[in-house]
Scaffold this motif. Structure first.
Motif, PDB file in Angstrom:
ATOM      1  N   ASP A   1       0.842  -1.194   0.000  1.00  0.00           N
ATOM      2  CA  ASP A   1       0.000   0.000   0.000  1.00  0.00           C
ATOM      3  C   ASP A   1       0.879   1.246   0.000  1.00  0.00           C
ATOM      4  OD1 ASP A   1      -2.140  -1.680   0.077  1.00  0.00           O
ATOM      5  OD2 ASP A   1      -2.695  -1.252   2.163  1.00  0.00           O
ATOM      6  N   LEU A   2       0.318   2.348  -0.451  1.00  0.00           N
ATOM      7  CA  LEU A   2       1.036   3.620  -0.430  1.00  0.00           C
ATOM      8  C   LEU A   2       0.623   4.421   0.791  1.00  0.00           C
ATOM      9  CD1 LEU A   2       0.859   4.734  -4.182  1.00  0.00           C
ATOM     10  CD2 LEU A   2       2.623   3.392  -3.026  1.00  0.00           C
ATOM     11  N   LEU A   3       1.599   5.016   1.467  1.00  0.00           N
ATOM     12  CA  LEU A   3       1.351   5.916   2.590  1.00  0.00           C
ATOM     13  C   LEU A   3       1.628   7.335   2.137  1.00  0.00           C
ATOM     14  CD1 LEU A   3       3.031   3.982   5.546  1.00  0.00           C
ATOM     15  CD2 LEU A   3       0.630   3.940   4.825  1.00  0.00           C
ATOM     16  N   PHE A   4       0.788   8.270   2.586  1.00  0.00           N
ATOM     17  CA  PHE A   4       0.896   9.670   2.186  1.00  0.00           C
ATOM     18  C   PHE A   4       1.042  10.552   3.425  1.00  0.00           C
ATOM     19  CE2 PHE A   4      -1.364   7.435  -1.105  1.00  0.00           C
ATOM     20  CZ  PHE A   4      -0.874   7.974  -2.286  1.00  0.00           C
ATOM     21  N   TRP A   5       1.894  11.566   3.314  1.00  0.00           N
ATOM     22  CA  TRP A   5       2.079  12.551   4.370  1.00  0.00           C
ATOM     23  C   TRP A   5       1.510  13.878   3.887  1.00  0.00           C
ATOM     24  CZ3 TRP A   5       4.871   8.317   3.774  1.00  0.00           C
ATOM     25  CH2 TRP A   5       5.441   7.667   4.875  1.00  0.00           C
ATOM     26  N   GLY A   6       0.797  14.572   4.750  1.00  0.00           N
ATOM     27  CA  GLY A   6       0.203  15.856   4.394  1.00  0.00           C
ATOM     28  C   GLY A   6      -1.116  16.012   5.107  1.00  0.00           C
ATOM     29  N   GLY A   7      -2.028  16.739   4.506  1.00  0.00           N
ATOM     30  CA  GLY A   7      -3.335  16.933   5.109  1.00  0.00           C
ATOM     31  C   GLY A   7      -4.159  17.919   4.315  1.00  0.00           C
ATOM     32  N   GLY A   8      -5.451  17.951   4.621  1.00  0.00           N
ATOM     33  CA  GLY A   8      -6.332  18.891   3.940  1.00  0.00           C
ATOM     34  C   GLY A   8      -6.471  18.610   2.455  1.00  0.00           C
ATOM     35  N   GLY A   9      -6.285  17.359   2.055  1.00  0.00           N
ATOM     36  CA  GLY A   9      -6.396  17.024   0.638  1.00  0.00           C
ATOM     37  C   GLY A   9      -5.141  17.280  -0.152  1.00  0.00           C
ATOM     38  N   SER A  10      -4.075  17.750   0.499  1.00  0.00           N
ATOM     39  CA  SER A  10      -2.817  18.037  -0.190  1.00  0.00           C
ATOM     40  C   SER A  10      -1.713  17.217   0.477  1.00  0.00           C
ATOM     41  CB  SER A  10      -2.489  19.537  -0.111  1.00  0.00           C
ATOM     42  OG  SER A  10      -1.262  19.817  -0.750  1.00  0.00           O
ATOM     43  N   TYR A  11      -0.936  16.505  -0.324  1.00  0.00           N
ATOM     44  CA  TYR A  11       0.072  15.588   0.215  1.00  0.00           C
ATOM     45  C   TYR A  11       1.435  15.908  -0.377  1.00  0.00           C
ATOM     46  CZ  TYR A  11      -4.208  13.332   1.581  1.00  0.00           C
ATOM     47  OH  TYR A  11      -5.447  13.104   2.122  1.00  0.00           O
ATOM     48  N   TYR A  12       2.453  15.887   0.482  1.00  0.00           N
ATOM     49  CA  TYR A  12       3.782  16.289   0.026  1.00  0.00           C
ATOM     50  C   TYR A  12       4.768  15.127  -0.045  1.00  0.00           C
ATOM     51  CZ  TYR A  12       4.591  16.397   5.114  1.00  0.00           C
ATOM     52  OH  TYR A  12       4.665  16.073   6.449  1.00  0.00           O
ATOM     53  N   HIS A  13       4.355  13.928   0.395  1.00  0.00           N
ATOM     54  CA  HIS A  13       5.272  12.782   0.336  1.00  0.00           C
ATOM     55  C   HIS A  13       4.465  11.502   0.228  1.00  0.00           C
ATOM     56  CE1 HIS A  13       9.000  10.625   0.728  1.00  0.00           C
ATOM     57  NE2 HIS A  13       8.578   9.951   1.786  1.00  0.00           N
ATOM     58  N   VAL A  14       5.032  10.524  -0.481  1.00  0.00           N
ATOM     59  CA  VAL A  14       4.398   9.214  -0.634  1.00  0.00           C
ATOM     60  C   VAL A  14       5.497   8.155  -0.601  1.00  0.00           C
ATOM     61  CG1 VAL A  14       4.462   9.410  -3.176  1.00  0.00           C
ATOM     62  CG2 VAL A  14       2.904   7.778  -2.085  1.00  0.00           C
ATOM     63  N   ALA A  15       5.179   7.008   0.016  1.00  0.00           N
ATOM     64  CA  ALA A  15       6.139   5.914   0.119  1.00  0.00           C
ATOM     65  C   ALA A  15       5.392   4.590   0.037  1.00  0.00           C
ATOM     66  CB  ALA A  15       6.911   6.003   1.434  1.00  0.00           C
ATOM     67  N   ILE A  16       6.119   3.531  -0.283  1.00  0.00           N
ATOM     68  CA  ILE A  16       5.552   2.180  -0.345  1.00  0.00           C
ATOM     69  C   ILE A  16       5.715   1.533   1.032  1.00  0.00           C
ATOM     70  CG2 ILE A  16       5.661  -0.082  -1.439  1.00  0.00           C
ATOM     71  CD1 ILE A  16       6.929   1.276  -3.879  1.00  0.00           C
ATOM     72  N   TYR A  17       4.617   1.080   1.610  1.00  0.00           N
ATOM     73  CA  TYR A  17       4.672   0.413   2.904  1.00  0.00           C
ATOM     74  C   TYR A  17       5.068  -1.046   2.691  1.00  0.00           C
ATOM     75  CZ  TYR A  17       3.304  -1.100   7.592  1.00  0.00           C
ATOM     76  OH  TYR A  17       3.302  -1.607   8.870  1.00  0.00           O
ATOM     77  N   LEU A  18       6.091  -1.491   3.432  1.00  0.00           N
ATOM     78  CA  LEU A  18       6.586  -2.854   3.293  1.00  0.00           C
ATOM     79  C   LEU A  18       6.024  -3.787   4.361  1.00  0.00           C
ATOM     80  CD1 LEU A  18      10.357  -2.155   2.502  1.00  0.00           C
ATOM     81  CD2 LEU A  18       8.483  -2.573   0.893  1.00  0.00           C
ATOM     82  N   GLY A  19       5.354  -3.215   5.374  1.00  0.00           N
ATOM     83  CA  GLY A  19       4.906  -4.010   6.505  1.00  0.00           C
ATOM     84  C   GLY A  19       5.968  -4.014   7.585  1.00  0.00           C
ATOM     85  N   GLY A  20       5.556  -4.396   8.802  1.00  0.00           N
ATOM     86  CA  GLY A  20       6.518  -4.471   9.900  1.00  0.00           C
ATOM     87  C   GLY A  20       7.134  -3.148  10.265  1.00  0.00           C
ATOM     88  N   GLY A  21       6.410  -2.044  10.000  1.00  0.00           N
ATOM     89  CA  GLY A  21       6.926  -0.727  10.360  1.00  0.00           C
ATOM     90  C   GLY A  21       7.990  -0.199   9.426  1.00  0.00           C
ATOM     91  N   GLN A  22       8.137  -0.778   8.218  1.00  0.00           N
ATOM     92  CA  GLN A  22       9.166  -0.351   7.265  1.00  0.00           C
ATOM     93  C   GLN A  22       8.522   0.224   6.003  1.00  0.00           C
ATOM     94  OE1 GLN A  22      12.796  -1.013   7.773  1.00  0.00           O
ATOM     95  NE2 GLN A  22      11.958  -1.189   9.842  1.00  0.00           N
ATOM     96  N   ILE A  23       9.195   1.196   5.411  1.00  0.00           N
ATOM     97  CA  ILE A  23       8.757   1.769   4.140  1.00  0.00           C
ATOM     98  C   ILE A  23       9.917   1.777   3.162  1.00  0.00           C
ATOM     99  CG2 ILE A  23       6.921   3.238   5.070  1.00  0.00           C
ATOM    100  CD1 ILE A  23       8.908   5.576   5.049  1.00  0.00           C
ATOM    101  N   LEU A  24       9.586   1.847   1.883  1.00  0.00           N
ATOM    102  CA  LEU A  24      10.576   2.035   0.822  1.00  0.00           C
ATOM    103  C   LEU A  24      10.257   3.376   0.177  1.00  0.00           C
ATOM    104  CD1 LEU A  24      11.616  -0.724  -1.748  1.00  0.00           C
ATOM    105  CD2 LEU A  24      11.943   1.721  -2.120  1.00  0.00           C
TER     106      LEU A  24
END
Length: 421
Positions: free
Chosen positions: A372-395
């Motif tokens: 799944d993709l995780l997004f950072w930001g708010g209010g409908g506007s996002y400034y970062h996206v990463a791939i969730y690997l599970g186990g608390g890790q992202i790529l």
């Protein structure tokens, strides 16, 4: 290139005024605010640490002070990294708008040229028929009608002339309409070109702002690393441990806080109720059911995307990256899922979230699964996206000065989506 071990937007909060002072200094350095110069925090000397170790009460106070200074340094770096990510995303979005405006200007210019050619043909046809009518009129139809012994023939000729006149009017009207269409398209093409030029100029300004924010971010991270290394050594001396253990402890707390924030994230919001028929107020109604969760992820597509992204590990960050030798966050996620045959949106974290949400693929952060993709930001506007690997890790492709990496979850992702759902 060595990676800076900082976690942007950490939930570990500084307990002193240092964080406010330091963040204010970083904000001023990237041009977001002006104001008075702030004094640097009062870092302890090694002599003070040695003295504090002789008295338990003083030692505990100094340990708390070091913790506050470390939290302040982290908050400063986090704020600078976030500002850099926001500036980069704004620049990327303006580049997308500029390119769309260029495409529109090119399309309208081509349509205007084609319409101009049609208008010219219509004008020539109307002109030829008008010349023909003028030539017939020079033949003296009126006198022939008065003195000819064949009035039926002349009346037939007059009828033909009348029809030619009607045809001439039709051609004239068509020529005028074609000209108006060509002029309108030409005007639209000029406006589209002007808009493209405006967006190109805005992109240049934003590129400079992004570079300044990136420089401030890297400077803040470098300051954090330099200062933190000594603070961890001092903390280790007071606690009779090692600097490495103290760093692991503090970073572990930050990671646990980020994972706890994921677990406590709210569900995906339900859609607003539809308006009543006829456009009136909907009136009392039961609360809408939450949107259905996307299907479980297609593991084949997920692993294809992760394999592609893993192949980019160690490559440097740049925004906008060229999606070959350099990467930014949304360029990496777009290419990774593109390798799996899944379109997730344009080269923009904001667009990718809204594209997937529009397909019913938004999920709660707390329900995120591998791929799944995780997004950072708010209010409908996002400034970062990463791939969730599970186990608390992202790529992720994180920020300037860093490379594509596998990293512990940081900060508080505010949204998630399942491209392979």
């Amino acid at each position: 290139m060595a990676e800076h071990r900082t976690r942007p937007v950490s939930r570990v909060k500084p307990a002193t005024v240092f964080s406010t002072v330091a963040i204010g200094a970083v904000t001023a350095s990237i041009g977001m605010a002006g104001g008075p110069a702030y004094a640097a925090p009062d870092y302890p000397s090694w002599g003070e640490i040695e003295q504090a170790k002789q008295n338990e009460q003083t030692k505990q106070a100094e340990i708390a002070r070091l913790g506050e200074l470390l939290a302040g340094l982290r908050a400063t770096a986090d704020a600078a990294v976030e500002a850099s990510m926001i500036a980069a995303e704004k620049h990327r979005n303006t580049l997308l708008q500029r390119d769309a405006a260029q495409e529109r200007a090119d399309k309208l210019s081509k349509q205007a040229e084609e319409a101009q050619a049609v208008a010219e043909i219509s004008r020539m046809r109307a002109g030829l028929l008008a010349a023909h009518l003028a030539k017939r009129a020079d033949g003296g139809l009126t006198s022939e009608l008065a003195f000819s012994g064949d009035p039926d023939g002349l009346l037939q000729q007059l009828g033909m002339a009348s029809k030619l006149g009607e045809r001439s009017q039709t051609l004239y009207d068509q020529a005028q309409a074609d000209k108006n269409s060509a002029d309108a398209l030409g005007g639209q093409a000029k406006k589209a070109t002007a808009e493209r030029e405006r967006l190109a100029a805005a992109a240049e300004v934003q590129a400079e702002a992004s570079r300044a924010a990136a420089a401030a971010s890297m400077a803040a991270v470098a300051e954090q690393e330099q200062r933190s290394a000594e603070l961890y050594e001092q903390l280790a001396l007071l606690k009779d441990t090692t600097a490495a253990l103290e760093r692991q402890r503090v970073e572990g707390i930050a990671q646990e806080a980020a994972e706890e924030a994921m677990r406590n994230a709210p569900p995906v919001p339900a859609p607003a109720p539809a308006p009543a028929p006829g456009g009136g107020n909907p009136g009392p109604a039961p609360a809408p059911n939450p949107p259905p969760a996307p299907a479980p992820p297609n593991q084949g597509a997920v692993e294809t995307a992760i394999a592609f992204a893993s192949g980019q590990l160690g490559k440097p960050y740049s925004s906008p990256g060229n999606s070959r030798d350099t990467w930014d966050c949304s360029g990496l996620t777009r290419a990774a899922y593109g390798a799996a045959g899944i379109y997730i949106g344009t080269h923009s974290a904001t667009n990718q979230y809204h594209t997937l949400a529009g397909q019913g693929k938004a999920v709660s952060v707390r329900d995120a699964q591998r791929g799944d993709l995780l997004f950072w930001g708010g209010g409908g506007s996002y400034y970062h996206v990463a791939i969730y690997l599970g186990g608390g890790q992202i790529l992720e492709a994180p920020d300037y000065g860093k490379t594509v990496r596998i990293w512990p979850i940081w900060g508080s992702p505010s949204a998630a989506a399942r491209p392979a759902g």
